[in-house]
Design a protein around this motif. Structure first.
Motif, PDB file in Angstrom:
ATOM      1  N   ASP A   1     -26.870  -9.285  27.133  1.00  0.00           N
ATOM      2  CA  ASP A   1     -26.238  -9.379  28.441  1.00  0.00           C
ATOM      3  C   ASP A   1     -25.527  -8.070  28.782  1.00  0.00           C
ATOM      4  OD1 ASP A   1     -27.122 -11.930  28.056  1.00  0.00           O
ATOM      5  OD2 ASP A   1     -25.162 -12.894  28.231  1.00  0.00           O
TER       6      ASP A   1
ATOM      7  N   VAL B   1     -28.733 -11.118  32.160  1.00  0.00           N
ATOM      8  CA  VAL B   1     -28.596 -12.117  31.103  1.00  0.00           C
ATOM      9  C   VAL B   1     -29.899 -12.157  30.314  1.00  0.00           C
ATOM     10  CG1 VAL B   1     -28.182 -14.547  30.592  1.00  0.00           C
ATOM     11  CG2 VAL B   1     -27.032 -13.476  32.536  1.00  0.00           C
TER      12      VAL B   1
ATOM     13  N   THR C   1     -32.806 -13.669  28.529  1.00  0.00           N
ATOM     14  CA  THR C   1     -33.442 -14.998  28.573  1.00  0.00           C
ATOM     15  C   THR C   1     -34.800 -14.928  27.877  1.00  0.00           C
ATOM     16  OG1 THR C   1     -34.205 -14.443  30.817  1.00  0.00           O
ATOM     17  CG2 THR C   1     -32.276 -15.863  30.634  1.00  0.00           C
TER      18      THR C   1
ATOM     19  N   ILE D   1     -27.839 -12.724  37.202  1.00  0.00           N
ATOM     20  CA  ILE D   1     -26.938 -13.670  37.864  1.00  0.00           C
ATOM     21  C   ILE D   1     -25.951 -12.892  38.724  1.00  0.00           C
ATOM     22  CG2 ILE D   1     -25.110 -15.379  37.551  1.00  0.00           C
ATOM     23  CD1 ILE D   1     -26.448 -16.272  35.007  1.00  0.00           C
TER      24      ILE D   1
ATOM     25  N   LEU E   1     -29.187 -17.204  40.639  1.00  0.00           N
ATOM     26  CA  LEU E   1     -29.913 -16.847  39.420  1.00  0.00           C
ATOM     27  C   LEU E   1     -31.281 -16.315  39.813  1.00  0.00           C
ATOM     28  CD1 LEU E   1     -30.595 -16.877  36.361  1.00  0.00           C
ATOM     29  CD2 LEU E   1     -31.209 -19.294  36.645  1.00  0.00           C
TER      30      LEU E   1
ATOM     31  N   THR F   1     -34.649 -15.373  38.543  1.00  0.00           N
ATOM     32  CA  THR F   1     -35.193 -15.919  37.295  1.00  0.00           C
ATOM     33  C   THR F   1     -36.235 -15.059  36.601  1.00  0.00           C
ATOM     34  OG1 THR F   1     -36.968 -17.107  38.445  1.00  0.00           O
ATOM     35  CG2 THR F   1     -34.867 -18.256  38.167  1.00  0.00           C
TER      36      THR F   1
ATOM     37  N   SER G   1     -33.626 -20.957  26.711  1.00  0.00           N
ATOM     38  CA  SER G   1     -33.135 -20.037  27.741  1.00  0.00           C
ATOM     39  C   SER G   1     -33.039 -20.735  29.087  1.00  0.00           C
ATOM     40  CB  SER G   1     -34.068 -18.817  27.851  1.00  0.00           C
ATOM     41  OG  SER G   1     -34.012 -18.001  26.699  1.00  0.00           O
TER      42      SER G   1
ATOM     43  N   ARG H   1     -30.234 -23.445  29.074  1.00  0.00           N
ATOM     44  CA  ARG H   1     -28.903 -22.840  29.024  1.00  0.00           C
ATOM     45  C   ARG H   1     -28.431 -22.430  30.414  1.00  0.00           C
ATOM     46  NH1 ARG H   1     -27.453 -17.370  28.222  1.00  0.00           N
ATOM     47  NH2 ARG H   1     -29.622 -16.859  27.736  1.00  0.00           N
ATOM     48  N   LEU H   2     -29.332 -21.876  31.231  1.00  0.00           N
ATOM     49  CA  LEU H   2     -28.921 -21.395  32.540  1.00  0.00           C
ATOM     50  C   LEU H   2     -28.987 -22.466  33.624  1.00  0.00           C
ATOM     51  CD1 LEU H   2     -30.342 -17.767  32.723  1.00  0.00           C
ATOM     52  CD2 LEU H   2     -28.099 -18.559  32.008  1.00  0.00           C
TER      53      LEU H   2
END
Length: 282
Positions: free
Chosen positions: A192, A201, A203, A214, A223, A225, A254, A257-258
């Motif tokens: 991160d 972030v 992922t 983000i 977000l 992606t 991943s 988590r987001l």
């Protein structure tokens, strides 16, 4: 034809702009084969949520887009689309329209200070480095070498993705990595990392060094992606694996988590491939 004004969303003082590059069918497999664990009921929910993802011939239809993050401290672009007519993403609807979309958003490539490449698949790096002179979608013009399409930007890639380039696509070492290193525009990240607006972030899973972005203000966030999800079925059901993920279990973690850690906050999902560029997280 210049595209209409690009869709955008504002988070505090920052604007996130969707930059269209193309639309076309996924040529490698059906969506059902791409997500073999999905049920008929789950596909029915997807068709209600994103009906435009199936074309008139019943094929999985993909949008290809990048995003710009424009704020008081500068302009960041996330991903670089499918590219010009001679780009390596020959399976995609080349040439892409990213230069026109940037112009429609009032963004000169020279003012972009940061480019975040979510991963090194060809439909996400197409405009990152181009033949000199190939700054339009025609693919015409003299070519005397390769140069960064965003000439004043720092390009951000995870170290894990850089280390895997020969596994992902050896061609990209010569056509992407080497030119960016030669111009001192490549920056390798380890996890991160803060940006001028928002943060990168890590992922991983789709690829070893996949990363997302983000942008947050208070309890509202966007977000971006990359390919953390490639179809709305992974937004509605993050546990479902995609057959082209290099590490499906890591990719699942991943995503979950987001997408499942909002705690009541308002999360907008900005996707590369869904029909609408901005959708609320379920």
């Amino acid at each position: 034809m210049t595209p209409a004004a690009s869709p955008a969303i504002r988070i505090g003082s920052t604007e996130i702009i969707a930059l269209a590059d193309g639309v076309g069918p996924f040529p490698f497999t059906s969506r059902e084969a791409a997500f073999p664990d999905a049920s008929a009921a789950q596909w029915a929910a997807v068709d209600r949520f994103d009906p435009g993802a199936v074309d008139g011939e019943g094929r999985w239809s993909l949008n290809f887009r990048a995003f710009a993050i424009r704020g008081p401290k500068g302009v960041t672009v996330v991903d670089a689309g499918i590219g010009p007519a001679d780009a390596p993403a020959s399976w995609a609807p080349l040439p892409g329209k990213l230069p026109e979309s940037l112009a429609a958003a009032g963004i000169d490539p020279a003012e972009v200070d940061t480019v975040v490449l979510t991963h090194l698949h060809t439909d996400h790096v197409g405009w990152a480095v181009v033949a000199e002179g190939a700054v339009t979608t025609s693919g015409d013009g003299p070519s005397t070498g390769l140069s960064a399409f965003f000439p004043n930007a720092e390009y951000l890639i995870q170290q894990a993705e850089f280390d895997a380039v020969d596994t992902l696509n050896p061609q990209l070492r010569e056509t992407l990595i080497d030119p960016l290193r030669a111009s001192d525009q490549l920056r390798l990240l380890d996890g991160d990392t803060p940006l001028r607006a928002g943060r990168v972030v890590a992922t991983p899973g789709h690829t070893p060094g996949h990363q997302s972005v983000i942008v947050a203000d208070g309890r509202e966030s966007v977000l971006i992606t990359g390919d953390l999800l490639v179809n709305a079925i992974q937004l509605l059901y993050p546990e479902l694996a995609y057959v082209f993920e290099m590490d499906r279990e890591t990719a699942r973690r991943s995503r979950e988590r987001l997408l499942r850690s909002g705690g009541g906050a308002l999360l907008h999902v900005a996707s590369s491939h869904l029909t609408e560029p901005f959708v609320p997280a379920p």
